[in-house]
Write a protein that holds these residues in place. Structure first.
Motif, PDB file in Angstrom:
ATOM      1  N   THR A   1      -5.191   0.939  -4.253  1.00  0.00           N
ATOM      2  CA  THR A   1      -4.382   1.244  -5.438  1.00  0.00           C
ATOM      3  C   THR A   1      -5.152   1.979  -6.515  1.00  0.00           C
ATOM      4  O   THR A   1      -4.638   2.204  -7.595  1.00  0.00           O
ATOM      5  CB  THR A   1      -3.832  -0.061  -6.046  1.00  0.00           C
ATOM      6  OG1 THR A   1      -4.931  -0.924  -6.302  1.00  0.00           O
ATOM      7  CG2 THR A   1      -2.868  -0.721  -5.119  1.00  0.00           C
TER       8      THR A   1
ATOM      9  N   GLN B   1       0.679   0.125  -8.732  1.00  0.00           N
ATOM     10  CA  GLN B   1      -0.389  -0.718  -8.204  1.00  0.00           C
ATOM     11  C   GLN B   1       0.125  -2.133  -7.932  1.00  0.00           C
ATOM     12  O   GLN B   1      -0.052  -2.662  -6.840  1.00  0.00           O
ATOM     13  CB  GLN B   1      -1.494  -0.753  -9.256  1.00  0.00           C
ATOM     14  CG  GLN B   1      -2.794  -1.301  -8.801  1.00  0.00           C
ATOM     15  CD  GLN B   1      -3.853  -1.058  -9.867  1.00  0.00           C
ATOM     16  OE1 GLN B   1      -3.799  -0.071 -10.589  1.00  0.00           O
ATOM     17  NE2 GLN B   1      -4.797  -1.953  -9.985  1.00  0.00           N
TER      18      GLN B   1
ATOM     19  N   GLY C   1       3.380   6.683  -5.201  1.00  0.00           N
ATOM     20  CA  GLY C   1       3.638   5.305  -4.780  1.00  0.00           C
ATOM     21  C   GLY C   1       4.362   5.271  -3.443  1.00  0.00           C
ATOM     22  O   GLY C   1       4.059   4.461  -2.566  1.00  0.00           O
TER      23      GLY C   1
ATOM     24  N   GLN D   1       1.900   5.986  -0.707  1.00  0.00           N
ATOM     25  CA  GLN D   1       1.053   4.860  -0.346  1.00  0.00           C
ATOM     26  C   GLN D   1       1.852   3.840   0.462  1.00  0.00           C
ATOM     27  O   GLN D   1       1.332   3.233   1.375  1.00  0.00           O
ATOM     28  CB  GLN D   1       0.421   4.237  -1.594  1.00  0.00           C
ATOM     29  CG  GLN D   1      -0.697   3.251  -1.318  1.00  0.00           C
ATOM     30  CD  GLN D   1      -1.903   3.879  -0.641  1.00  0.00           C
ATOM     31  OE1 GLN D   1      -1.797   4.512   0.398  1.00  0.00           O
ATOM     32  NE2 GLN D   1      -3.072   3.709  -1.231  1.00  0.00           N
TER      33      GLN D   1
ATOM     34  N   ILE E   1       2.483  -2.150  -4.936  1.00  0.00           N
ATOM     35  CA  ILE E   1       1.825  -2.077  -3.628  1.00  0.00           C
ATOM     36  C   ILE E   1       1.149  -3.400  -3.302  1.00  0.00           C
ATOM     37  O   ILE E   1       1.206  -3.898  -2.170  1.00  0.00           O
ATOM     38  CB  ILE E   1       0.780  -0.927  -3.617  1.00  0.00           C
ATOM     39  CG1 ILE E   1       1.458   0.419  -3.839  1.00  0.00           C
ATOM     40  CG2 ILE E   1      -0.020  -0.928  -2.333  1.00  0.00           C
ATOM     41  CD1 ILE E   1       2.226   0.953  -2.670  1.00  0.00           C
TER      42      ILE E   1
END
Lengths: 305, 321
Positions: free
Chosen positions: B182, B190, B158, B161, B193
């Motif tokens: 995601t 997910q 995470g 990202q 984000i």
């Protein structure tokens, strides 16, 4: 300081400390390298200066044997040079040629492999065929031709001065395709990874991506083959010198020393060949052992399972 | 007002040894500043190719064979490569699916960020560091001063990202294309984000194109949606109306296929059959072999994408009245 800390906690050091063979090889190699770098300081005689040795001392056996002399620990060669000093100078020459040839190979090979793998297409085909052709010519033939042409062009007299760069180029030229192929193969694997795509999307130029992003990711195999290549280059040099195509006897490498002594081996002067030969074997062996260790450490599949 | 991005009749073909494949077959859409658009479809529908076409980075043997891509008034598909490069990563950024793969493993996060800033902006290195730190803060990375010296493998998925999002933000782009951002992350990350993207789009007035197969995600954060099937748009419109009242049988299938809470042992819904291979797209409506309501006209005539009501809803189906 920061990078020292990083190194101190690294897997590299950890695995090194737990591998007695690697530690031993590393110690021996460092001693040999330091000795050969410091040759002019630590050797008892300067073997390049013909005023310092006397033909009357020729073929003196090692100090502990009958007829040996305290001033020549490992005896003398056929010209009366102190064998120990000559060997140290010889190791220096061998090391210089070995490392020089590998740097040359690596430079040419990495450049060719990178361009060929990253750009692909016709350039790739052309460069790889050149590499194939290079590979298919034995380096002995290259060496014979080159030194013949060289002696013709510059005269035999200048050969002694220029033998080192000449040998570096001969050995380097014959082995660069190994680097080119290795690097090309890794580049082909790396260039389709997403971080390369991401770098393109960010708008970074292809040359920058090539040397900044792709190249560092292909260096692991290069590092591993470099160790083997140094050993191989030293051996090639020794072989060429043994055949009389390498270093002249006035500036002997280990190979030319072995050759010079070889003719006298049956007349009882075994030491002239034996000691340089043993040194060459030890030198190559420690490099190869270190190379093996490095290969195992740098291969994550072996320890991460 | 002029649109931020306008794609007109875009057609992308792949030249293969046996002939040409049409990966994208004449799609058009527009995006305004600060607007969020979702592109939805199964694997192979041409979603990602659309994303790459916008930044003119379709890898060979693919090429844009027809159509126009207008971004801030410039026709991107006609721009020379060096001008295109100054737009890529600068005015348009892209976020990829797998954060494990999109960061270079041998360079520190800071190096990769600074490099991006320096590639596009005329600033000193220390200014670039400041920009990088600022963006890392924007994506809620704790202690960015420390992270900037770390390598990608030292961060969690995470986190990575979010770093990728921060890299995308570095040059204050007007448009972000997020290609399944995601998919490789677990559900809680997910959501995190997605919230982050939504928040950034609103605060920075950025356009967002979200490419995904997940209609659930699309309905949370986008305003408009395009449903693609075999290189064509089959339905488009405002996200709320598409999700609440899907017209095209394919969209309906996609919505039904989102797993909800169902009694144990019962089967999940799936659209029968597979997306056709691009080499053998069926005659007529390309969806008809899998369609539950198809009739004879569907296998002969290609349905046009036409408006079926007044809310800018476009549907390409003979059966929808």
């Amino acid at each position: 300081m920061k990078s020292w800390n990083r190194f101190k906690n690294s897997y590299l050091l950890y695995s090194f400390k737990r591998d007695p063979v690697a530690i031993l090889s590393f110690c021996v190699l460092s001693i040999l390298v330091i000795i050969s770098i410091l040759a002019p300081v630590i050797t008892p005689y300067n073997t390049y200066d013909s005023a310092t040795f006397d033909i009357m001392d020729a073929e003196t056996p090692p100090a502990w044997m009958e007829g040996g002399s305290k001033s020549f620990l490992l005896g003398t060669d056929i010209q009366g040079r102190d064998l120990l000093s000559t060997m140290i100078y010889g190791l220096r020459v061998s090391l210089l040629i070995g490392v020089g040839a590998v740097l040359f190979q690596a430079l040419v090979g990495i450049l060719v492999g990178l361009l060929s793998g990253y750009l692909g297409g016709k350039l790739d085909a052309l460069l790889m065929r050149i590499a194939d052709i290079q590979f298919s010519i034995p380096y002995l033939i290259v060496a014979i031709f080159t030194s013949a042409i060289f002696k013709l062009a510059f005269g035999v007299g200048r050969y002694a001065e220029l033998a080192v760069p000449l040998l570096i180029i001969i050995i380097g030229m014959s082995e660069w395709p190994k680097y080119a192929r290795t690097v090309r193969a890794s580049v082909l694997g790396e260039k389709n990874k997403e971080y390369v795509e991401a770098a393109r999307v960010i708008g970074i130029s292809r040359w920058h991506i090539m040397y900044r992003h792709v190249l560092p990711n292909t260096l692991t195999p290069v590092l591993v083959i470099s160790t083997i290549q140094v050993a191989e280059a030293v051996m090639s040099e020794a072989a060429l010198s043994f055949l009389g195509l390498g270093m002249p006897i006035t500036k002997p490498s280990l190979g030319s020393l072995i050759r010079a002594g070889f003719e006298y081996i049956f007349s009882g002067s075994w030491w002239i060949t034996f000691f340089p030969g043993a040194l060459l074997v030890i030198f190559i062996l420690v490099i190869l052992l270190l190379g093996d260790w490095l290969r195992d450490v740098l291969n994550p599949k072996l320890y991460k399972g | 007002m002029r649109h931020l991005l306008e794609v007109k009749d875009l057609e992308v073909k792949f030249a293969l040894w046996f002939g040409e494949l049409t990966a994208i077959d004449g799609i058009s859409f527009t995006l305004d500043r600060g607007e969020r658009l979702g592109i939805v479809g199964e694997s192979g529908a041409g979603k990602s190719v659309t994303g790459f076409a916008i930044i003119n980075l379709i890898s060979k043997p693919g090429y844009i064979s027809a159509g126009q891509i207008l971004f801030e008034g410039q026709e991107l598909n006609r721009l020379p490569e060096d001008e295109m490069r100054s737009i890529r990563g600068n005015r348009i950024s892209m976020i990829f699916q797998d954060p494990m793969m999109t960061l270079n493993p041998v360079l520190t996060i800071g190096t990769q960020m600074i490099e991006t800033v320096l590639a596009h902006e005329n600033v000193s290195k220390s200014e670039a560091v400041d920009i990088a730190l600022d963006k890392l803060k924007k994506v809620h990375i704790p202690s960015p001063e420390k992270r900037i010296h770390q390598y990608p493998h030292e961060c969690s998925g995470g986190m990575r990202q979010r770093i990728v999002v921060a890299i995308a933000l570095l040059t204050n782009p007007a448009l972000i294309i997020a290609d399944e951002p995601t998919t490789a992350l677990d559900v809680t990350i997910q959501a995190e984000i997605m919230d982050l993207l939504l928040e950034l789009c609103e605060s920075e007035k950025m356009g967002l194109i979200l490419i995904t197969h997940d209609l659930g995600v699309v309905s949370q954060i986008t305003e408009k949606v395009i449903v693609m099937y075999a290189g064509k748009i089959v339905e488009s419109g405002a996200t709320q109306s598409v999700v609440q009242d899907p017209k095209h049988p394919y969209t309906r299938g996609l919505l039904k296929a989102i797993p909800g809470i169902i009694p144990p042992g019962s089967r999940l819904y799936q659209i029968p059959g597979m997306m056709p291979n691009l080499t053998e797209i069926p005659q007529g409506c390309s969806f008809h072999p899998r369609c539950t309501i198809s009739e004879s006209i569907c296998s002969t005539e290609v349905p046009a994408l036409i408006s079926k009501d007044q809310h800018h809803r476009m549907v390409a189906c003979h059966m929808v009245k």
